[in-house]
Design an enzyme around this catalytic site. Structure first.
Site, PDB file in Angstrom:
ATOM      1  N   LYS A 223     -10.073  -5.737   5.579  1.00 50.08           N
ATOM      2  CA  LYS A 223      -8.626  -5.942   5.672  1.00 50.08           C
ATOM      3  C   LYS A 223      -8.041  -4.958   6.678  1.00 50.08           C
ATOM      4  CE  LYS A 223      -4.621  -4.386   4.118  1.00 50.08           C
ATOM      5  NZ  LYS A 223      -3.949  -4.807   5.291  1.00 50.08           N
TER       6      LYS A 223
ATOM      7  N   GLY B  64      -6.908   5.944   5.290  1.00 49.11           N
ATOM      8  CA  GLY B  64      -5.463   5.761   5.254  1.00 49.11           C
ATOM      9  C   GLY B  64      -4.805   6.896   4.509  1.00 49.11           C
ATOM     10  N   SER B  65      -3.677   6.603   3.931  1.00 51.47           N
ATOM     11  CA  SER B  65      -2.883   7.676   3.326  1.00 51.47           C
ATOM     12  C   SER B  65      -3.374   8.028   1.919  1.00 51.47           C
ATOM     13  CB  SER B  65      -1.423   7.240   3.254  1.00 51.47           C
ATOM     14  OG  SER B  65      -1.312   6.110   2.419  1.00 51.47           O
TER      15      SER B  65
ATOM     16  N   GLU C  55       1.425  15.751   5.548  1.00 50.66           N
ATOM     17  CA  GLU C  55       0.977  15.131   6.793  1.00 50.66           C
ATOM     18  C   GLU C  55       2.130  14.338   7.396  1.00 50.66           C
ATOM     19  OE1 GLU C  55      -1.871  11.861   6.706  1.00 50.66           O
ATOM     20  OE2 GLU C  55      -2.898  12.907   8.330  1.00 50.66           O
TER      21      GLU C  55
HETATM   22  P1  NAD Z   1      -1.755   3.393   4.593  1.00 52.93           P
HETATM   23  O1  NAD Z   1      -2.415   4.011   3.428  1.00 52.93           O
HETATM   24  O2  NAD Z   1      -0.350   3.009   4.473  1.00 52.93           O
HETATM   25  O3  NAD Z   1      -2.524   2.072   5.009  1.00 52.93           O
HETATM   26  C1  NAD Z   1      -3.907   2.042   5.236  1.00 52.93           C
HETATM   27  C2  NAD Z   1      -4.430   0.682   4.857  1.00 52.93           C
HETATM   28  O4  NAD Z   1      -4.247   0.519   3.464  1.00 52.93           O
HETATM   29  C3  NAD Z   1      -3.709  -0.481   5.538  1.00 52.93           C
HETATM   30  O5  NAD Z   1      -4.633  -1.493   5.861  1.00 52.93           O
HETATM   31  C4  NAD Z   1      -2.764  -0.953   4.455  1.00 52.93           C
HETATM   32  O6  NAD Z   1      -2.435  -2.318   4.555  1.00 52.93           O
HETATM   33  C5  NAD Z   1      -3.582  -0.694   3.216  1.00 52.93           C
HETATM   34  N1  NAD Z   1      -2.761  -0.574   2.013  1.00 52.93           N
HETATM   35  C6  NAD Z   1      -1.474  -0.143   1.911  1.00 52.93           C
HETATM   36  N2  NAD Z   1      -1.066  -0.212   0.624  1.00 52.93           N
HETATM   37  C7  NAD Z   1      -2.094  -0.672  -0.103  1.00 52.93           C
HETATM   38  C8  NAD Z   1      -2.296  -0.953  -1.483  1.00 52.93           C
HETATM   39  N3  NAD Z   1      -1.333  -0.797  -2.377  1.00 52.93           N
HETATM   40  N4  NAD Z   1      -3.507  -1.406  -1.884  1.00 52.93           N
HETATM   41  C9  NAD Z   1      -4.508  -1.572  -0.998  1.00 52.93           C
HETATM   42  N5  NAD Z   1      -4.383  -1.352   0.328  1.00 52.93           N
HETATM   43  C10 NAD Z   1      -3.181  -0.906   0.782  1.00 52.93           C
HETATM   44  O7  NAD Z   1      -2.012   4.353   5.807  1.00 52.93           O
HETATM   45  P2  NAD Z   1      -1.639   4.031   7.329  1.00 52.93           P
HETATM   46  O8  NAD Z   1      -0.191   4.238   7.484  1.00 52.93           O
HETATM   47  O9  NAD Z   1      -2.168   2.729   7.738  1.00 52.93           O
HETATM   48  O10 NAD Z   1      -2.491   5.149   8.094  1.00 52.93           O
HETATM   49  C11 NAD Z   1      -2.040   6.439   8.240  1.00 52.93           C
HETATM   50  C12 NAD Z   1      -2.741   7.368   7.271  1.00 52.93           C
HETATM   51  O11 NAD Z   1      -4.148   7.261   7.397  1.00 52.93           O
HETATM   52  C13 NAD Z   1      -2.430   8.808   7.542  1.00 52.93           C
HETATM   53  O12 NAD Z   1      -2.154   9.471   6.344  1.00 52.93           O
HETATM   54  C14 NAD Z   1      -3.712   9.342   8.163  1.00 52.93           C
HETATM   55  O13 NAD Z   1      -3.991  10.672   8.081  1.00 52.93           O
HETATM   56  C15 NAD Z   1      -4.734   8.557   7.486  1.00 52.93           C
HETATM   57  N6  NAD Z   1      -5.940   8.514   8.308  1.00 52.93           N
HETATM   58  C16 NAD Z   1      -7.050   9.208   7.896  1.00 52.93           C
HETATM   59  C17 NAD Z   1      -8.202   9.210   8.658  1.00 52.93           C
HETATM   60  C18 NAD Z   1      -9.450   9.929   8.228  1.00 52.93           C
HETATM   61  O14 NAD Z   1     -10.498   9.748   8.817  1.00 52.93           O
HETATM   62  N7  NAD Z   1      -9.417  10.749   7.206  1.00 52.93           N
HETATM   63  C19 NAD Z   1      -8.230   8.492   9.843  1.00 52.93           C
HETATM   64  C20 NAD Z   1      -7.089   7.818  10.236  1.00 52.93           C
HETATM   65  C21 NAD Z   1      -5.948   7.823   9.447  1.00 52.93           C
END
Ligand code: NAD
Length: 499
Positions: free
Chosen positions: A193, A246-247, A403
């Site tokens: 996804k 992600g976050s 962050e």
């Molecule tokens: P996010 O958590 O909002 O989204 C990440 C993914 O999760 C997206 O595909 C989103 O659609 C999905 N998602 C959102 N809500 C969800 C839910 N309730 N259930 C399941 N999936 C869901 O994060 P973002 O805004 O896309 O990315 C930014 C964040 O990612 C930042 O905090 C960043 O530090 C982190 N990040 C970490 C790394 C790492 O390697 N540690 C790398 C890149 C980004």
């Protein structure tokens, strides 16, 4: 070298190419959402609608998981001899490289990263990762345990089955490949996804996988909202392992989904608040100032390992920060498809708003805005922000603890090594860190003392596929990259045989 592929006229020829609407890719077929819904893809370059994608449902996830399971069970990929899997993955990497410019421009139009960075960090990084695991897959052995001679104890490594992968928007190809490379190399099937705000290149990547000979159903792409399709993937009773970048907030939800469903293993790569520490004895303060700026301003700070906290030793603080500010002032911000741009667009209106909110909070909490702080280039309709530097940031301030994921550098001064370590470890996160020093003993002490998955010494960022990346503390669990990443995608099975 990837950058040699860049010439402005080839980029310009692609910058306005029409992008057809994209449907899910399930069992090798393009399928609409079960209820026919589509969603807009907004380009951060000018705020326009670039195209549409399917807006998935829980039923679409169920369909994709079924297709992945069927592919896994009939062995079309999982039982293919390793040499066959290797050939397909190499062909895939070839196709990614052959389409690198097209992929890079499409990705930039979708997520806003400057192309000077994206060309290397996206298609070429993804191709390199796929190749790394193509090469690795037939070099993974089982084990024979040193047992009582009356028995034979064998340890098999088996693919887990169906992997769910949820990918963020900042480097979709690079991070997608970090999951897909080892997952597919180990013989698993995947349902991926992508993020709502950067999905197009991952879809193209999956099309290229089919072209390379990856059997249908082994890699499925489902577009949609996190709260709908991400949740459905998390709650699926037939996904064996869920991998995520992600976050932290979403990461916590995924752990809950696992607990509420089939206890699938969940691997999280979450955010960072990485300290970049400059000692007065740094071997090259000019290089350090350049790295400090690059470490937070490239891709508008939307880098998980961004050095977002700059800790500077008191005696060099003013001169060093002035040098970083000079670098920031010289940073070329703007059109991400101009190959000389050093900092492109912020990914979305929401992210830009969040960044500006942090500027207000930092000011309210008493930090000094030394540089930037504003939205710029508003007439383009795109989401651009100045490189921003705050000095005098308190260790408990929001921009020192949370962050931001934007081009905002929080500068704090320290007296000595002990204080630098204490500040470095003063957040619950632990993804990356950097320290600049000429003292070999101090360098090793910093590596030991800082709680982070990667500690850079006299450089920042750029670690390649040979080394793992994973967070400590609340930055996550498990690792991407290197042979260690393979562990997430296999089960260990013991065979215990009386002889
Ligand atoms: P996010 O958590 O909002 O989204 C990440 C993914 O999760 C997206 O595909 C989103 O659609 C999905 N998602 C959102 N809500 C969800 C839910 N309730 N259930 C399941 N999936 C869901 O994060 P973002 O805004 O896309 O990315 C930014 C964040 O990612 C930042 O905090 C960043 O530090 C982190 N990040 C970490 C790394 C790492 O390697 N540690 C790398 C890149 C980004």
């Amino acid at each position: 070298r990837p950058q040699h592929m860049l010439d402005q006229s080839s980029i310009d020829a692609l910058r306005s190419a029409p992008v057809t609407p994209k449907l899910h890719l399930i069992d090798g077929a393009a399928l609409p959402a079960s209820d026919g819904q589509m969603m807009d893809v907004i380009s951060p370059l000018d705020g326009s609608v670039l195209t549409q994608t399917a807006c998935g449902t829980a039923a679409d996830i169920e369909h994709a998981v079924k297709s992945a399971r069927a592919a896994f069970e009939d062995g079309r990929w999982s039982q293919m001899p390793p040499a066959g899997r290797k050939k397909v993955l190499h062909k895939w990497a070839d196709l990614i490289e052959a389409n690198a410019l097209e992929l890079a421009v499409l990705g930039v139009r979708d997520n806003g990263t400057e192309i000077s960075m994206a060309i290397k960090a996206e298609p070429f990084s993804a191709a390199g990762t796929i190749r790394y695991y193509a090469e690795a897959l037939d070099k993974v052995y089982g084990e024979i345990a040193n047992t009582d001679p009356a028995f034979l104890g064998m340890i098999h490594r088996e693919p887990v089955g169906v992997v769910g992968a949820i990918i963020p928007w900042n480097f979709p190809l690079m991070i997608g490949a970090w999951k897909l490379g080892p997952a597919l190399a180990a013989g698993n099937s995947v349902v991926l996804k992508p993020s709502e705000t950067a999905s197009l290149t991952l879809h193209r990547l999956a099309e290229l996988a089919l072209e390379a000979g990856l059997p249908k159903g082994v890699l499925n792409i489902v577009f949609g909202e996190g709260a709908v399709v991400g949740e459905a993937l998390g709650l699926s009773m037939d996904v064996d392992v869920l991998v995520f970048t992600g976050s932290g907030g979403t990461g916590r939800r995924l752990l809950e989904y696992s607990a509420r469903s089939n206890l699938k293993r969940v691997y999280l790569e979450l955010g960072g608040k990485s300290p970049h520490i400059i000692f007065a004895d740094a071997p090259d303060l000019d290089a350090a100032a350049m790295a400090a700026a690059g470490g937070i301003f490239r891709n508008s700070g939307q880098v998980c390992v961004a050095g977002s906290r700059l800790l500077v030793q008191a005696e060099i603080h003013d001169d060093f920060v002035a040098a970083v500010a000079k670098n920031a002032a010289n940073f070329k911000v703007g059109d991400p498809l101009d190959m000389t741009t050093q900092m492109g667009a912020v990914n979305s209106a929401r992210q830009l708003e969040q960044n500006l909110g942090f500027v207000d909070t930092a000011t309210a909490q008493g930090a000094d805005l030394m540089h930037g702080g504003n939205r710029i280039l508003q007439d383009t309709g795109g989401y651009f922000m100045e490189p921003t530097i705050f000095t005098g940031v308190g260790a408990r301030d929001d921009i020192a603890q949370k962050e931001v994921f934007g081009p905002i550098l929080a500068v704090t001064t320290f007296k000595d090594e002990a204080e630098a370590i204490s500040l470095a470890n003063s957040t619950p996160l632990g993804l990356a860190a950097g320290a600049w020093t000429s003292d070999l003993g101090r360098a090793h002490r910093m590596i030991r003392a800082i709680r982070a998955g990667v500690v850079h010494i006299n450089t920042y960022g750029g670690a390649d596929n040979t080394v793992p990346l994973g967070g400590m503390g609340q930055s996550g669990n498990g690792s991407d990259k290197s042979m260690h990443a393979m562990d997430k995608y296999v089960d260990l099975k013991t065979a215990w045989i009386r002889l």
